[in-house]
Design an enzyme around this catalytic site. Structure first.
Site, short mmCIF file in Angstrom:
data_model
loop_
_atom_site.label_atom_id
_atom_site.label_comp_id
_atom_site.label_asym_id
_atom_site.label_seq_id
_atom_site.Cartn_x
_atom_site.Cartn_y
_atom_site.Cartn_z
CE LYS A 22 -1.80 2.20 4.03
NZ LYS A 22 -1.73 3.46 3.90
CG ASN A 23 2.04 2.91 3.54
OD1 ASN A 23 1.00 3.19 3.24
ND2 ASN A 23 2.51 2.64 4.77
NE ARG A 93 0.07 12.10 6.74
CZ ARG A 93 -0.04 13.43 7.64
NH1 ARG A 93 -1.09 14.06 7.67
NH2 ARG A 93 1.13 13.83 8.08
CB CYS A 117 -4.78 6.54 10.10
SG CYS A 117 -5.21 4.99 9.39
NE ARG A 122 -0.33 10.55 10.24
CZ ARG A 122 -0.70 9.46 9.55
NH1 ARG A 122 -2.09 9.06 9.44
NH2 ARG A 122 0.15 9.11 8.34
N PRO A 123 1.90 16.45 11.27
CG PRO A 123 4.10 17.03 12.24
CD PRO A 123 3.08 16.13 12.31
CB ILE A 124 2.73 18.00 5.76
CG1 ILE A 124 1.89 19.28 5.55
CG2 ILE A 124 1.97 16.68 5.75
CD1 ILE A 124 1.47 19.28 4.04
CG ASP A 125 7.02 20.34 10.04
OD1 ASP A 125 6.28 19.53 10.49
OD2 ASP A 125 8.19 20.58 10.63
CG ASP A 305 2.71 1.76 9.42
OD1 ASP A 305 2.27 2.54 10.31
OD2 ASP A 305 2.84 2.00 8.37
NE ARG A 397 -7.31 4.74 4.44
CZ ARG A 397 -6.60 5.63 5.21
NH1 ARG A 397 -6.98 5.86 6.38
NH2 ARG A 397 -5.37 5.97 4.81
#
Ligand code: EPZ
Length: 418
Positions: A22-23, A93, A117, A122-125, A305, A397
């Site tokens: 998946k990832n 995500r 999830c 869950r930052p994306i900085d 995970d 998912r």
């Protein structure tokens, strides 16, 4: 909303084939948008996250056609919209990878803020910091991330924290930047390597993926490519634990055993027999299992995970185990559900102290997120009596045909379509 009904304490025996990762898939599909051409992606998992991404790409003007259940042709020859603003995007995500991909192709990208999830902040900085370092102007407004650049220019980027998403996203953008980019303190997960391999097949020049330092020499154009996605490390791990928790004997096929080393080592320590083949692992659990301590870390450490799944197993081992979650700040919401089945767990911040019980007892529980849902299934497989699992949409998912794969191994699991 669908539910899964499990009657536990059946020993799992037989063989199971693992689907594509998946990832990796959710990074490779957005990467396909970077080529003005046609890509054929093989071994894609048949899961909701992949379908959502296909819808998104079609809405943006690309064409997605399934050649079979696991093979997708993606045609992005036509000019596509550089905006992905719709609801689907917010559900997952990994839609943030469209930012790096569109920025590379068009020098502009507008993407709705990612969902996915929910386990704390869950930052994306780091993604945005990387884009800015490459010369982009990035703003966050009205629930959107917007990035623009007249041109992207290669540079040296040090990741303050090891991040899979930021590593891949910056790699995507840098692939078509002018000059050389180095990403230091890069994530080394198998899906980072898989995305780099696909990009290289498309004509990119990326070296070092899978190590701490990735070096990307920008190219001006990419072409479509045929590519086979790697097997899913986390799905494989989930079935390894399913075999162990039911005292079973299962051959897990179509995997890369090396990706499983951290779990293999733990199962071995717990006295599960793990027999490695070239592309398979056999799990034989025929003795009582020992408690162990587990700490999650980025690859090649123990994957976060698989943390909920191993917690389910530790909860029915002999003795006390200590589990430490080092990646996400709040990934223990599911423990409350596990307690409903009889687990004895004490949480203190990132540390869960687990006292093994002889077995779980069936109850009604919820999947609070994807991997939490996997943990509920595992616990249900080991529970006396019936367990009803709600929130199955989360599990769908990321796990292909979960009930069918388990049924084939002898589990008593059914889907209730509601
Ligand atoms: C990926 O998420 C996976 N998702 C997650 O799997 C997985 O849990 C995670 O990597 C860690 O392995 C996908 O690949 C789609 P990160 P990602 O950036 O990339 C902090 C599953 O169940 N961080 O590696 O979003 C962050 O808060 C999913 O399949 C920042 O501080 O995770 C976390 O503590 C769930 N700033 C740590 O880094 C940033 O800009 C690692 O996150 C980015 C991350």
């Amino acid at each position: 909303m669908d539910k899964l009904v499990v009657n536990g304490r059946k020993r799992l025996v037989g063989e199971v084939a693992i689907s594509g990762a998946k990832n990796a898939a959710v990074a490779v599909i957005p990467a396909a948008v970077m080529a003005k051409g046609v890509s054929v992606l093989e071994n894609l998992p048949d899961i909701e996250d992949v379908k959502s991404l296909c819808h998104t790409i079609e809405k943006m003007g690309g064409k997605c056609k399934y050649l079979d259940k696991h093979t997708l042709e993606i045609d992005c020859s036509a000019d596509m919209d550089y905006r992905a603003t719709f609801e689907e995007v917010q559900k997952m995500r990994a839609s943030y990878y469209l930012l790096g991909a569109l920025l590379a192709r068009y020098g502009k990208a507008e993407v709705a803020m990612p969902g996915g999830c929910n386990f704390g902040k869950r930052p994306i900085d780091l993604h945005l910091k990387g884009f800015r370092a490459l010369g982009a102007t990035v703003v966050e407004e009205d629930g959107m991330v917007k990035a623009y650049a007249d041109k992207l220019v290669g540079t040296s980027i040090y990741m303050d924290q090891v991040s899979v998403g930021a590593t891949i996203n910056v790699m995507l953008a840098a692939t078509m930047a002018e000059g050389v980019t180095t990403i230091e303190n890069a994530a080394k997960e198998p899906h980072v390597v898989d995305t780099a391999n696909y990009l290289n097949m498309m004509g990119a020049n990326i070296k070092g993926a899978g190590t701490d330092v990735i070096r990307i020499k920008g190219v001006s154009e990419l072409k479509g490519a045929q590519y086979t996605i790697i097997p899913d490390q986390i799905e494989a791990g989930t079935y390894m634990i399913a075999a162990a928790i039911t005292g079973g004997d299962v051959l897990i096929k179509n995997i890369i055993p090396k990706h499983m080393d951290s779990l293999t080592a733990k199962l071995d320590e717990m006295q599960v027999k793990v027999v490695e083949g070239d592309d398979s692992i056999r799990i034989i659990a025929d003795t009582p299992l020992k408690a162990v301590n587990v700490k999650t870390m980025s690859y090649p450490g123990f994957p976060t995970d698989l943390q909920p799944q191993i917690a389910a197993l530790l909860a029915v081992c002999n003795g006390q185990s200590v589990l430490t979650e080092n990646v996400w700040e709040n990934r223990y919401q599911y423990i409350e559900e596990l307690r409903k089945l009889g687990a004895q767990v004490h949480i203190d911040g990132r540390i869960a102290t687990i006292d093994g019980v002889p077995h779980f007892n069936g109850a009604a529980v919820s999947a609070t997120d994807l991997r939490a849902g996997a943990a509920m299934i595992l616990a249900a497989l080991a529970a006396e009596g019936e367990t009803v699992i709600d929130g199955v949409r989360y599990i769908d998912r990321g796990y292909e045909d979960v009930e069918f794969k388990l049924q084939a191994l002898g589990a008593d699991i059914k889907r209730m379509v509601i």
